[in-house]
Motif scaffolding. Structure first.
Motif, PDB file in Angstrom:
ATOM      1  N   LEU A  14       0.832  -1.199   0.000  1.00 19.49           N
ATOM      2  CA  LEU A  14       0.000   0.000   0.000  1.00 19.49           C
ATOM      3  C   LEU A  14       0.870   1.253   0.000  1.00 19.49           C
ATOM      4  CD1 LEU A  14      -2.578  -1.097   2.705  1.00 19.49           C
ATOM      5  CD2 LEU A  14      -2.886  -1.158   0.231  1.00 19.49           C
ATOM      6  N   VAL A  15       0.330   2.306  -0.595  1.00 20.02           N
ATOM      7  CA  VAL A  15       1.015   3.595  -0.579  1.00 20.02           C
ATOM      8  C   VAL A  15       0.063   4.641   0.004  1.00 20.02           C
ATOM      9  CG1 VAL A  15       0.381   4.179  -2.960  1.00 20.02           C
ATOM     10  CG2 VAL A  15       2.372   5.243  -1.926  1.00 20.02           C
ATOM     11  N   CYS A  16       0.603   5.470   0.888  1.00 21.30           N
ATOM     12  CA  CYS A  16      -0.176   6.502   1.575  1.00 21.30           C
ATOM     13  C   CYS A  16       0.324   7.864   1.105  1.00 21.30           C
ATOM     14  CB  CYS A  16       0.001   6.354   3.079  1.00 21.30           C
ATOM     15  SG  CYS A  16      -0.919   7.542   4.048  1.00 21.30           S
ATOM     16  N   ARG A  17      -0.626   8.730   0.658  1.00 18.63           N
ATOM     17  CA  ARG A  17      -0.270  10.073   0.183  1.00 18.63           C
ATOM     18  C   ARG A  17      -1.124  11.113   0.908  1.00 18.63           C
ATOM     19  NH1 ARG A  17      -0.809   7.260  -4.805  1.00 18.63           N
ATOM     20  NH2 ARG A  17       1.212   6.869  -5.732  1.00 18.63           N
ATOM     21  N   PRO A  18      -0.500  12.065   1.604  1.00 16.34           N
ATOM     22  CA  PRO A  18      -1.285  13.146   2.211  1.00 16.34           C
ATOM     23  C   PRO A  18      -1.813  14.074   1.120  1.00 16.34           C
ATOM     24  CG  PRO A  18       1.053  13.501   2.563  1.00 16.34           C
ATOM     25  CD  PRO A  18       0.932  12.184   1.874  1.00 16.34           C
ATOM     26  N   PHE A  19      -3.050  14.575   1.304  1.00 13.83           N
ATOM     27  CA  PHE A  19      -3.592  15.517   0.323  1.00 13.83           C
ATOM     28  C   PHE A  19      -4.191  16.756   0.971  1.00 13.83           C
ATOM     29  CE2 PHE A  19      -7.256  12.873   1.275  1.00 13.83           C
ATOM     30  CZ  PHE A  19      -8.314  13.766   1.300  1.00 13.83           C
ATOM     31  N   LEU A  20      -4.345  16.790   2.290  1.00 10.21           N
ATOM     32  CA  LEU A  20      -4.889  17.975   2.944  1.00 10.21           C
ATOM     33  C   LEU A  20      -4.324  18.081   4.356  1.00 10.21           C
ATOM     34  CD1 LEU A  20      -6.929  20.361   2.888  1.00 10.21           C
ATOM     35  CD2 LEU A  20      -8.578  18.797   3.908  1.00 10.21           C
ATOM     36  N   ASN A  21      -3.566  19.136   4.611  1.00 11.34           N
ATOM     37  CA  ASN A  21      -3.071  19.421   5.959  1.00 11.34           C
ATOM     38  C   ASN A  21      -4.053  20.361   6.643  1.00 11.34           C
ATOM     39  OD1 ASN A  21      -0.638  17.952   5.702  1.00 11.34           O
ATOM     40  ND2 ASN A  21       0.239  19.636   4.537  1.00 11.34           N
ATOM     41  N   TYR A  22      -4.230  20.191   7.952  1.00 13.96           N
ATOM     42  CA  TYR A  22      -5.165  21.040   8.678  1.00 13.96           C
ATOM     43  C   TYR A  22      -4.696  21.236  10.112  1.00 13.96           C
ATOM     44  CZ  TYR A  22      -6.827  16.520  10.376  1.00 13.96           C
ATOM     45  OH  TYR A  22      -6.893  15.261  10.926  1.00 13.96           O
ATOM     46  N   GLN A  23      -5.279  22.245  10.772  1.00 13.33           N
ATOM     47  CA  GLN A  23      -4.997  22.554  12.168  1.00 13.33           C
ATOM     48  C   GLN A  23      -6.273  22.343  12.988  1.00 13.33           C
ATOM     49  OE1 GLN A  23      -1.996  23.467  13.508  1.00 13.33           O
ATOM     50  NE2 GLN A  23      -1.216  23.016  11.463  1.00 13.33           N
ATOM     51  N   VAL A  24      -6.129  21.755  14.152  1.00 12.09           N
ATOM     52  CA  VAL A  24      -7.250  21.563  15.073  1.00 12.09           C
ATOM     53  C   VAL A  24      -7.027  22.482  16.267  1.00 12.09           C
ATOM     54  CG1 VAL A  24      -8.419  19.921  16.607  1.00 12.09           C
ATOM     55  CG2 VAL A  24      -7.665  19.190  14.342  1.00 12.09           C
ATOM     56  N   ILE A  25      -8.082  23.211  16.636  1.00 10.68           N
ATOM     57  CA  ILE A  25      -8.041  24.109  17.789  1.00 10.68           C
ATOM     58  C   ILE A  25      -9.154  23.713  18.758  1.00 10.68           C
ATOM     59  CG2 ILE A  25      -7.021  26.031  16.495  1.00 10.68           C
ATOM     60  CD1 ILE A  25      -9.856  27.246  16.331  1.00 10.68           C
ATOM     61  N   LEU A 120      -2.234  24.158  22.517  1.00 13.85           N
ATOM     62  CA  LEU A 120      -3.623  23.831  22.175  1.00 13.85           C
ATOM     63  C   LEU A 120      -3.915  24.001  20.689  1.00 13.85           C
ATOM     64  CD1 LEU A 120      -5.824  25.110  25.129  1.00 13.85           C
ATOM     65  CD2 LEU A 120      -5.044  22.816  24.590  1.00 13.85           C
ATOM     66  N   GLN A 121      -2.916  23.828  19.862  1.00 17.61           N
ATOM     67  CA  GLN A 121      -3.117  23.800  18.415  1.00 17.61           C
ATOM     68  C   GLN A 121      -2.429  22.536  17.923  1.00 17.61           C
ATOM     69  OE1 GLN A 121      -2.636  27.423  16.236  1.00 17.61           O
ATOM     70  NE2 GLN A 121      -1.824  26.343  14.468  1.00 17.61           N
ATOM     71  N   PHE A 122      -3.168  21.740  17.159  1.00 18.81           N
ATOM     72  CA  PHE A 122      -2.682  20.442  16.732  1.00 18.81           C
ATOM     73  C   PHE A 122      -2.788  20.338  15.214  1.00 18.81           C
ATOM     74  CE2 PHE A 122      -4.870  20.425  20.761  1.00 18.81           C
ATOM     75  CZ  PHE A 122      -3.944  19.859  21.625  1.00 18.81           C
ATOM     76  N   GLY A 123      -1.828  19.677  14.605  1.00 17.26           N
ATOM     77  CA  GLY A 123      -1.848  19.510  13.161  1.00 17.26           C
ATOM     78  C   GLY A 123      -2.211  18.093  12.757  1.00 17.26           C
ATOM     79  N   GLY A 124      -2.783  17.972  11.581  1.00 20.77           N
ATOM     80  CA  GLY A 124      -3.133  16.665  11.056  1.00 20.77           C
ATOM     81  C   GLY A 124      -3.143  16.697   9.545  1.00 20.77           C
ATOM     82  N   ALA A 125      -3.359  15.541   8.954  1.00 21.69           N
ATOM     83  CA  ALA A 125      -3.426  15.444   7.498  1.00 21.69           C
ATOM     84  C   ALA A 125      -4.400  14.345   7.114  1.00 21.69           C
ATOM     85  CB  ALA A 125      -2.059  15.142   6.911  1.00 21.69           C
ATOM     86  N   TRP A 126      -5.134  14.588   6.040  1.00 21.11           N
ATOM     87  CA  TRP A 126      -5.956  13.538   5.434  1.00 21.11           C
ATOM     88  C   TRP A 126      -5.106  12.893   4.364  1.00 21.11           C
ATOM     89  CZ3 TRP A 126     -11.168  16.508   4.585  1.00 21.11           C
ATOM     90  CH2 TRP A 126     -11.805  16.665   5.820  1.00 21.11           C
ATOM     91  N   ASN A 127      -5.230  11.596   4.247  1.00 21.59           N
ATOM     92  CA  ASN A 127      -4.408  10.828   3.327  1.00 21.59           C
ATOM     93  C   ASN A 127      -5.266   9.920   2.462  1.00 21.59           C
ATOM     94  OD1 ASN A 127      -1.482  11.121   4.603  1.00 21.59           O
ATOM     95  ND2 ASN A 127      -2.952  10.937   6.254  1.00 21.59           N
ATOM     96  N   THR A 128      -4.717   9.557   1.304  1.00 16.81           N
ATOM     97  CA  THR A 128      -5.309   8.489   0.507  1.00 16.81           C
ATOM     98  C   THR A 128      -4.403   7.279   0.652  1.00 16.81           C
ATOM     99  OG1 THR A 128      -4.106   9.157  -1.481  1.00 16.81           O
ATOM    100  CG2 THR A 128      -6.332  10.058  -1.187  1.00 16.81           C
TER     101      THR A 128
END
Length: 177
Positions: A14-25, A120-128
């Motif tokens: 499997l290959v994982c590719r991030p496509f959207l970075n975001y911040q959670v507050i 209190l700020q966290f980063g994340g990413a959505w991946n395919t």
């Protein structure tokens, strides 16, 4: 193809590719005792946390926040949607972690207030996640390309709402070939 947080143990097929970075507050209603102030870790743990369905997952930013802050299960209320959780937050019934760009208008209008505090700020990413190139069907490759477009991102983030009488729980379909 799967869309979501990066899996912990990814098989080499499997290959994982991030496509959207975001911040959670962390946000609260305008009349909440922690609104606009700086909260300590203990103050945050003592609050009611109003959460969307992503809080029930094993992986992802929201479950990681809850584990990191050591929020007890008794302090967590999970709703069927993140929007429903935020509506309760607007009524000053607790705190919610949320994607920052999803609440920009509510923050600007004062319907929600950001809770401040150390880290209190966290980063994340959505991946395919797909099969490696040689094993992936061409339709999957095309879907991966489409998911990364601004049009697809807007559709995922701002789905249309429906009247209460027409609401049905989300259904997830998995297709295998």
């Amino acid at each position: 193809m799967a869309i979501g947080p990066q899996p912990g143990n990814l098989d080499e097929s499997l290959v994982c590719r991030p496509f959207l970075n975001y911040q959670v507050i962390i946000v609260s209603g305008p009349e909440h005792p922690l609104a606009g102030g700086h909260a300590s870790a203990q103050q945050l743990r003592d609050q009611t946390w109003l959460l969307g369905p992503s809080a029930a997952a094993k992986h992802g930013v929201i479950p990681a926040i809850l584990r990191r802050m050591n929020v007890s299960e008794e302090r967590q209320r999970i709703f069927q949607s993140h929007a429903a959780a935020l509506e309760e937050v607007k009524r000053n019934h607790g705190l919610a972690p949320t994607v920052s760009f999803a609440v920009t208008q509510d923050l600007a209008s004062g319907r929600l207030v950001r809770v401040g505090g150390q880290s209190l700020q966290f980063g994340g990413a959505w991946n395919t996640v797909t099969l490696v190139e040689r094993g992936a069907p061409s339709a999957a490759a095309e879907l991966v390309r489409f998911v990364a477009t601004p049009r697809a991102t807007q559709a995922m983030l701002r789905g249309p709402g429906v009247r209460v009488g027409r609401f049905r729980p989300a259904i997830h379909v998995t297709l295998w070939s």
